[in-house]
Write an enzyme that holds these catalytic residues in place. Structure first.
Site, PDB file in Angstrom:
ATOM      1  N   ASP A 186      14.925  59.964 -42.990  1.00 52.96           N
ATOM      2  CA  ASP A 186      16.302  60.376 -42.721  1.00 52.96           C
ATOM      3  C   ASP A 186      16.748  61.441 -43.703  1.00 52.96           C
ATOM      4  O   ASP A 186      16.036  61.777 -44.647  1.00 52.96           O
ATOM      5  CB  ASP A 186      17.253  59.164 -42.778  1.00 52.96           C
ATOM      6  CG  ASP A 186      16.931  58.199 -43.915  1.00 52.96           C
ATOM      7  OD1 ASP A 186      16.480  58.655 -44.979  1.00 52.96           O
ATOM      8  OD2 ASP A 186      17.123  56.981 -43.734  1.00 52.96           O
ATOM      9  N   ASP A 200      23.331  45.270 -44.642  1.00 52.10           N
ATOM     10  CA  ASP A 200      23.797  44.936 -43.297  1.00 52.10           C
ATOM     11  C   ASP A 200      22.672  44.972 -42.265  1.00 52.10           C
ATOM     12  O   ASP A 200      22.912  44.949 -41.065  1.00 52.10           O
ATOM     13  CB  ASP A 200      24.930  45.866 -42.869  1.00 52.10           C
ATOM     14  CG  ASP A 200      24.520  47.339 -42.841  1.00 52.10           C
ATOM     15  OD1 ASP A 200      23.330  47.644 -43.139  1.00 52.10           O
ATOM     16  OD2 ASP A 200      25.370  48.197 -42.533  1.00 52.10           O
ATOM     17  N   HIS A 252      20.419  47.441 -41.778  1.00 52.99           N
ATOM     18  CA  HIS A 252      19.982  48.726 -41.228  1.00 52.99           C
ATOM     19  C   HIS A 252      18.619  49.109 -41.800  1.00 52.99           C
ATOM     20  O   HIS A 252      18.282  48.748 -42.932  1.00 52.99           O
ATOM     21  CB  HIS A 252      21.018  49.828 -41.475  1.00 52.99           C
ATOM     22  CG  HIS A 252      21.153  50.295 -42.887  1.00 52.99           C
ATOM     23  ND1 HIS A 252      22.207  49.959 -43.705  1.00 52.99           N
ATOM     24  CD2 HIS A 252      20.370  51.108 -43.645  1.00 52.99           C
ATOM     25  CE1 HIS A 252      22.073  50.531 -44.874  1.00 52.99           C
ATOM     26  NE2 HIS A 252      20.950  51.229 -44.870  1.00 52.99           N
ATOM     27  N   GLU A 276      22.443  52.039 -38.224  1.00 48.45           N
ATOM     28  CA  GLU A 276      23.476  51.080 -38.584  1.00 48.45           C
ATOM     29  C   GLU A 276      23.616  49.997 -37.510  1.00 48.45           C
ATOM     30  O   GLU A 276      23.126  50.153 -36.389  1.00 48.45           O
ATOM     31  CB  GLU A 276      24.811  51.806 -38.770  1.00 48.45           C
ATOM     32  CG  GLU A 276      24.816  52.873 -39.866  1.00 48.45           C
ATOM     33  CD  GLU A 276      24.907  52.286 -41.267  1.00 48.45           C
ATOM     34  OE1 GLU A 276      24.523  51.118 -41.475  1.00 48.45           O
ATOM     35  OE2 GLU A 276      25.364  53.010 -42.172  1.00 48.45           O
TER      36      GLU A 276
END
Length: 260
Positions: free
Chosen positions: A66, A135, A137, A142
Site C-alpha cells: 500500500d 480493527d 484490517h 478497512e
C-alpha cells in the site's frame, strides 16, 4: 491456517527462514513487502543474513502492499521511502526491482489497474508478509472492505489514523486520509501469506482472524479461505485465542522437514 505462538524475536527468525528458504530455492522469487511495526524485525534479520551469510535478493522482485495518497515524494513516511530505508537499500535488490502503488498519480484508477497488471506480469507474489490492524484490517483494507476487492483507493478510518499517528509525531491530523492499497483478493492471490502480530493490542484481531467467522467487519478473516497461511504471534497477541494450547502442541509436534 497455521498459528505459531512464540517470543517476538523467534517469530522474526521463523519468518526470515521462510523467505530465505524461498530465495535459495528460487532466486527469482517475488516477495510482498509490508510496512508498519510488525515486519521490522524480519527485515533486520534478512539484512543480517544478507550481510553475514550471503543471502541474495539480486534476482528477486518485490511489491509493496500500500501507499499513502498525496505525501510528497521525499516525505519520510511515504511507504516507498520506508521500504527503501528498512529493507531495499540494505540488501542487493536490483534497481527498480521493488515496486509500489503510485500515491502521487493523477489518474488514480489507472495507477491501480497498472499495479495489478505489474503484479500479474511478474507471475504473482510467492510470499507475502502481512501485519494486522487492531480493527482487523490487512494492508489498508478497512472494515467493510469487499472480500473480492482489488488494488484501489481507500479512506482510512479514524482508528487507523490514530494508530499510525505515532509515525507522524503523534499528530493524527498529519496522517493522510486516503491511501492506495492492494485489495483482499489481490492479497489472497499470493501463494504463501505470512502474517505477524505482537502485543496485547492485536489480541482481539488475531482471535477474529483465526477463530472468528469470515466477515467484512474483520477483513483479515478472509485469510481463512487461503490454502497456505502462517500466522506468527507472541503470547500477548495470542491471549484471546481459544485454541492457543492446541496451536502450541501442533507446532511442537511438527515434523522438522515440513517448514512453514
Amino acid at each position: 491456517m497455521e498459528v505459531v505462538i512464540a517470543p517476538a524475536p523467534e517469530l522474526a527468525r521463523i519468518a526470515a527462514d521462510a523467505v530465505e528458504r524461498l530465495l535459495r530455492a528460487r532466486p527469482t522469487a517475488v516477495l510482498g513487502l509490508a510496512t508498519g511495526s510488525s515486519p521490522l524485525a524480519v527485515y533486520d534479520e534478512l539484512v543480517r543474513r544478507h550481510t553475514e551469510q550471503g543471502l541474495s535478493f539480486a534476482h528477486a522482485r518485490a511489491f509493496m502492499l500500500d501507499e499513502y495518497v498525496g505525501l510528497a515524494a521525499d516525505h519520510p513516511e511515504r511507504y516507498r521511502n520506508v521500504i527503501e530505508k528498512e529493507i531495499a537499500s540494505r540488501v542487493d535488490f536490483a534497481p527498480g526491482a521493488v515496486q509500489g502503488p503510485d500515491g502521487l498519480a493523477q489518474d488514480v484508477t489507472g495507477a491501480c489497474a497498472d499495479y495489478e497488471r505489474a503484479i500479474a506480469d511478474a507471475g504473482g507474489v510467492d510470499l507475502q508478509i502481512l501485519g494486522i490492524g487492531t480493527d482487523g484490517h490487512v494492508a489498508f483494507n478497512e472494515p467493510g472492505s469487499s472480500l473480492a476487492s482489488r488494488t484501489r483507493i481507500k479512506t482510512l478510518t479514524r482508528q487507523t489514523r490514530e494508530d499510525n499517528a505515532r509515525f507522524f509525531g503523534g499528530d493524527v491530523d498529519q496522517v493522510p486520509t486516503h491511501c492506495l492499497t492492494q485489495g483482499l483478493a489481490t492479497i489472497m492471490a499470493a501463494r504463501h501469506l505470512v502474517l505477524l502480530a505482537t502485543g496485547r493490542g492485536k489480541a482481539e484481531a488475531v482471535h477474529q482472524l483465526a477463530e472468528g467467522p469470515v466477515s467484512a467487519m474483520w477483513p483479515a478473516t478472509v485469510l481463512q479461505h487461503h490454502p497456505h497461511v502462517t500466522v506468527l504471534v507472541d503470547d500477548a497477541a495470542a491471549s484471546r485465542l481459544q485454541l492457543a494450547d492446541y496451536y502450541r502442541e501442533t507446532y511442537a509436534a511438527k515434523p522438522g522437514w515440513q517448514g512453514l
